[in-house]
Design a protein around this motif. Structure first.
Motif, PDB file in Angstrom:
ATOM      1  N   ARG A  65       0.843  -1.193   0.000  1.00 28.25           N
ATOM      2  CA  ARG A  65       0.000   0.000   0.000  1.00 28.25           C
ATOM      3  C   ARG A  65       0.878   1.244   0.000  1.00 28.25           C
ATOM      4  O   ARG A  65       1.836   1.325   0.764  1.00 28.25           O
ATOM      5  N   ARG A  66       0.556   2.209  -0.852  1.00 31.11           N
ATOM      6  CA  ARG A  66       1.318   3.450  -0.914  1.00 31.11           C
ATOM      7  C   ARG A  66       0.502   4.593  -0.327  1.00 31.11           C
ATOM      8  O   ARG A  66      -0.668   4.770  -0.663  1.00 31.11           O
ATOM      9  N   GLN A  67       1.149   5.389   0.564  1.00 27.36           N
ATOM     10  CA  GLN A  67       0.504   6.549   1.190  1.00 27.36           C
ATOM     11  C   GLN A  67       1.467   7.730   1.233  1.00 27.36           C
ATOM     12  O   GLN A  67       2.681   7.533   1.391  1.00 27.36           O
ATOM     13  N   LEU A  68       0.925   8.924   1.091  1.00 26.33           N
ATOM     14  CA  LEU A  68       1.737  10.104   1.307  1.00 26.33           C
ATOM     15  C   LEU A  68       2.278  10.090   2.728  1.00 26.33           C
ATOM     16  O   LEU A  68       1.559   9.740   3.672  1.00 26.33           O
ATOM     17  N   CYS A  69       3.544  10.483   2.883  1.00 26.90           N
ATOM     18  CA  CYS A  69       4.165  10.407   4.207  1.00 26.90           C
ATOM     19  C   CYS A  69       5.384  11.318   4.224  1.00 26.90           C
ATOM     20  O   CYS A  69       6.275  11.184   3.380  1.00 26.90           O
ATOM     21  N   ASP A  70       5.446  12.246   5.180  1.00 30.51           N
ATOM     22  CA  ASP A  70       6.617  13.118   5.259  1.00 30.51           C
ATOM     23  C   ASP A  70       7.640  12.534   6.238  1.00 30.51           C
ATOM     24  O   ASP A  70       7.430  11.485   6.854  1.00 30.51           O
ATOM     25  N   GLU A  71       8.761  13.245   6.400  1.00 32.28           N
ATOM     26  CA  GLU A  71       9.859  12.716   7.195  1.00 32.28           C
ATOM     27  C   GLU A  71       9.508  12.604   8.676  1.00 32.28           C
ATOM     28  O   GLU A  71       9.946  11.673   9.354  1.00 32.28           O
ATOM     29  N   ARG A  72       8.718  13.548   9.196  1.00 28.46           N
ATOM     30  CA  ARG A  72       8.355  13.447  10.610  1.00 28.46           C
ATOM     31  C   ARG A  72       7.483  12.220  10.858  1.00 28.46           C
ATOM     32  O   ARG A  72       7.617  11.557  11.897  1.00 28.46           O
ATOM     33  N   ALA A  73       6.628  11.893   9.912  1.00 26.45           N
ATOM     34  CA  ALA A  73       5.803  10.699  10.070  1.00 26.45           C
ATOM     35  C   ALA A  73       6.670   9.438  10.072  1.00 26.45           C
ATOM     36  O   ALA A  73       6.377   8.472  10.788  1.00 26.45           O
ATOM     37  N   VAL A  74       7.743   9.434   9.268  1.00 25.70           N
ATOM     38  CA  VAL A  74       8.661   8.301   9.302  1.00 25.70           C
ATOM     39  C   VAL A  74       9.320   8.203  10.677  1.00 25.70           C
ATOM     40  O   VAL A  74       9.462   7.106  11.237  1.00 25.70           O
ATOM     41  N   ALA A  75       9.714   9.347  11.230  1.00 23.82           N
ATOM     42  CA  ALA A  75      10.323   9.352  12.567  1.00 23.82           C
ATOM     43  C   ALA A  75       9.347   8.813  13.616  1.00 23.82           C
ATOM     44  O   ALA A  75       9.731   8.051  14.510  1.00 23.82           O
ATOM     45  N   GLU A  76       8.076   9.199  13.518  1.00 23.30           N
ATOM     46  CA  GLU A  76       7.071   8.678  14.446  1.00 23.30           C
ATOM     47  C   GLU A  76       6.909   7.174  14.293  1.00 23.30           C
ATOM     48  O   GLU A  76       6.772   6.443  15.290  1.00 23.30           O
ATOM     49  N   LEU A  77       6.926   6.723  13.065  1.00 21.05           N
ATOM     50  CA  LEU A  77       6.817   5.283  12.811  1.00 21.05           C
ATOM     51  C   LEU A  77       7.979   4.538  13.463  1.00 21.05           C
ATOM     52  O   LEU A  77       7.786   3.506  14.122  1.00 21.05           O
ATOM     53  N   LEU A  78       9.187   5.044  13.295  1.00 20.50           N
ATOM     54  CA  LEU A  78      10.358   4.418  13.896  1.00 20.50           C
ATOM     55  C   LEU A  78      10.247   4.390  15.417  1.00 20.50           C
ATOM     56  O   LEU A  78      10.558   3.378  16.060  1.00 20.50           O
ATOM     57  N   HIS A  79       9.789   5.488  15.993  1.00 18.49           N
ATOM     58  CA  HIS A  79       9.719   5.595  17.452  1.00 18.49           C
ATOM     59  C   HIS A  79       8.595   4.745  18.034  1.00 18.49           C
ATOM     60  O   HIS A  79       8.804   4.024  19.020  1.00 18.49           O
ATOM     61  N   ARG A  80       7.398   4.795  17.434  1.00 20.43           N
ATOM     62  CA  ARG A  80       6.223   4.135  18.022  1.00 20.43           C
ATOM     63  C   ARG A  80       6.157   2.647  17.694  1.00 20.43           C
ATOM     64  O   ARG A  80       5.722   1.846  18.527  1.00 20.43           O
ATOM     65  N   LYS A  81       6.574   2.262  16.511  1.00 19.76           N
ATOM     66  CA  LYS A  81       6.463   0.861  16.111  1.00 19.76           C
ATOM     67  C   LYS A  81       7.756   0.084  16.317  1.00 19.76           C
ATOM     68  O   LYS A  81       7.724  -1.148  16.353  1.00 19.76           O
ATOM     69  N   GLY A  82       8.902   0.787  16.381  1.00 22.59           N
ATOM     70  CA  GLY A  82      10.163   0.085  16.569  1.00 22.59           C
ATOM     71  C   GLY A  82      10.532  -0.811  15.409  1.00 22.59           C
ATOM     72  O   GLY A  82      11.215  -1.824  15.591  1.00 22.59           O
ATOM     73  N   GLU A  83      10.098  -0.442  14.200  1.00 18.14           N
ATOM     74  CA  GLU A  83      10.316  -1.257  13.007  1.00 18.14           C
ATOM     75  C   GLU A  83      11.388  -0.629  12.113  1.00 18.14           C
ATOM     76  O   GLU A  83      11.466   0.599  11.991  1.00 18.14           O
ATOM     77  N   PRO A  84      12.210  -1.444  11.465  1.00 21.62           N
ATOM     78  CA  PRO A  84      13.140  -0.889  10.475  1.00 21.62           C
ATOM     79  C   PRO A  84      12.401  -0.394   9.236  1.00 21.62           C
ATOM     80  O   PRO A  84      11.366  -0.951   8.855  1.00 21.62           O
TER      81      PRO A  84
END
Length: 472
Positions: free
Chosen positions: A272-291
């Motif tokens: 699935r493709r979604q618009l996503c900025d850099e801060r959202a990537v940072a949140e993903l890394l922090h909240r999900k702990g996923e590479p």
């Protein structure tokens, strides 16, 4: 314009216009190719030039790196290759200079091939020359017009020391050492000979050894190591030989993100493709702990991922190192590099300071050891520093992650499958399938198969990152 060419392993093509690097393409970074790929057909040079909006007619001089098995011969050698699928032999300069028999930066001229241009000729320099000049011309010493020593450890038994005399545009041999352990004698050599500069360029395959590099810092006033010290920089180095001899400036204007552009492709199946900025990537890394695989802009030069072809992951759990080594199919005890905000590097690591190309060893400060354990091995780390003010997407991701978590460090490992160069596009990373998330050029790609399984196992639904709106 000068076009540098590396034909044998770690093949590549690079173009310099006046004193500016236009691009540097390593063959392994095209089409998800195998590592250390050769330039299989000389017609590929014209294809790469066309992909960058150039033609062979735009090139004023083609320069071929003189690389073959090292022998004692001072005569040009021949390498087997193809032209249009037909076997040919290309004549190139001998492997390297022989003190007392040849001189560094000797220019060999041949007329057997034109690489698609009207003039059926090219020049070639010793392989060791491309290491010397590729390292020196990209250094701050060249920018300042200063002489420098160049230490070349090209993976063999002998380490060679040269002196670049910039005013005369000359390179002179200084010494040779039987192995890298003898580099300690450099200290007395430099101390006893006042004519030698106290600044050194370290290049060749041995310069990928961060422990060796760190030892050299205690000997010289200033140490420079390019991000492509091995043969991945041979095409750039070959072009630099001609620029240094013939150009107005000894310094190359260059940027590390000068490799192939990330390719545009469709959304892979089950992603699935979604618009996503850099801060959202940072949140993903922090909240999900996923590479997260990050593919943006032009690829970095050299063998190390520096943010544009990286897998980023939180460093807060030591299990992340095992996970990254597992998906990369590497030994479990293999170290994982760190990327750290430059302005906070000295707070976390010693010596800290600027290290944008992962060239030196750093020790963790004790108070940070439990906060970023995934990047530590025996209390040390390989660290890439990155300035938050740069335009790099990874710099923005890291700055946002620091703002969210208070931790200015992420794991950074190369975005590639085993035995291959960097992923050229999202489709290649999706086929690899080692991570659930891929971020590229403002879009987040999520593997729906992995997401459904994780939802069943853990009972959570992924956030819709396209709704995140942050202005940078």
């Amino acid at each position: 314009m000068i076009c540098g060419i590396r034909v044998s392993h770690d093949g590549g093509v690079a173009v310099i216009e006046d004193d500016r690097l236009v691009f540097g393409v390593e063959l392994e970074k095209l089409d998800n190719s195998r590592r250390h790929r050769t330039l299989g057909d000389l017609d590929q040079v014209a294809e790469i030039l066309r992909s960058e909006g150039l033609t062979p007619a735009d090139i004023d001089r083609f320069v071929v790196d003189g690389s073959a098995l090292e022998t004692d011969s001072t005569e040009p050698t021949r390498v087997a290759t193809l032209v249009g699928g037909r076997p040919v032999e290309l004549t190139i300069a001998p492997y390297q200079d022989r003190p007392g028999r040849t001189i560094p930066l000797a220019r060999h001229r041949f007329r057997s091939h034109g690489f698609g241009s009207a003039a059926q000729e090219y020049v070639s320099y010793h392989h060791v020359d491309q290491h010397i000049l590729g390292g020196y011309c990209t250094s701050p010493f060249a920018t300042r017009g200063e002489d420098a020593l160049v230490l070349v450890g090209d993976g063999g038994a002998v380490v060679r020391l040269y002196h670049v005399v910039v005013a005369a545009r000359r390179v002179r041999p200084v010494a040779a050492f039987r192995d890298r352990a003898e580099h300690l004698s450099l200290s007395s050599l430099v101390r006893e000979d006042s004519s030698l500069p106290s600044k050194v360029v370290v290049t060749g395959e041995s310069a990928l050894d961060i422990k060796w590099n760190s030892q050299l810092r205690g000997i010289f006033e200033e140490v420079w190591i390019p991000p492509f010290p091995d043969d991945s920089g041979a095409a750039i180095g070959a072009a630099c030989c001609e620029m240094f001899r013939k150009g107005r400036s000894p310094a190359l204007r260059w940027g590390v993100y000068s490799g192939p552009r990330v390719r545009v492709c469709g959304v892979p199946d089950n992603w699935r493709r979604q618009l996503c900025d850099e801060r959202a990537v940072a949140e993903l890394l922090h909240r999900k702990g996923e590479p997260v695989v990050v593919l943006s802009g032009r690829a970095e030069l050299g063998p190390r991922a520096l943010g544009n072809r990286s897998i980023l992951a939180p460093a807060t759990d030591s299990a992340m190192r095992d996970r990254l080594n597992g998906i990369k199919r590497r030994a479990a005890d293999r170290s994982v590099a760190a990327v750290c905000l430059a302005e906070r590097a000295a707070e976390v690591f010693g010596p800290g300071g600027s290290d944008p190309y992962l060239t030196f060893e750093h020790r963790i400060h004790p108070e940070w050891a439990d906060r970023v354990p995934a990047v530590l091995v025996d209390g040390t780390a390989r660290v890439q520093t990155i300035d938050a003010a740069t335009k790099s997407p990874t710099a923005r991701i890291l700055a946002a992650y620091d703002a969210i978590s208070g931790i200015p460090v992420l794991c950074n490992t190369s975005a590639n499958s085993q035995g291959c160069g960097f992923f050229p596009d999202v489709a290649a990373a999706a086929r690899w399938g080692g991570t659930r998330y891929i971020w590229s050029e403002g879009y987040l790609y999520t593997d729906q198969t992995q997401t459904r399984q994780t939802t069943r196992e853990h009972g959570w639904l992924p956030r819709d990152w396209s709704r995140t709106s942050v202005t940078w």
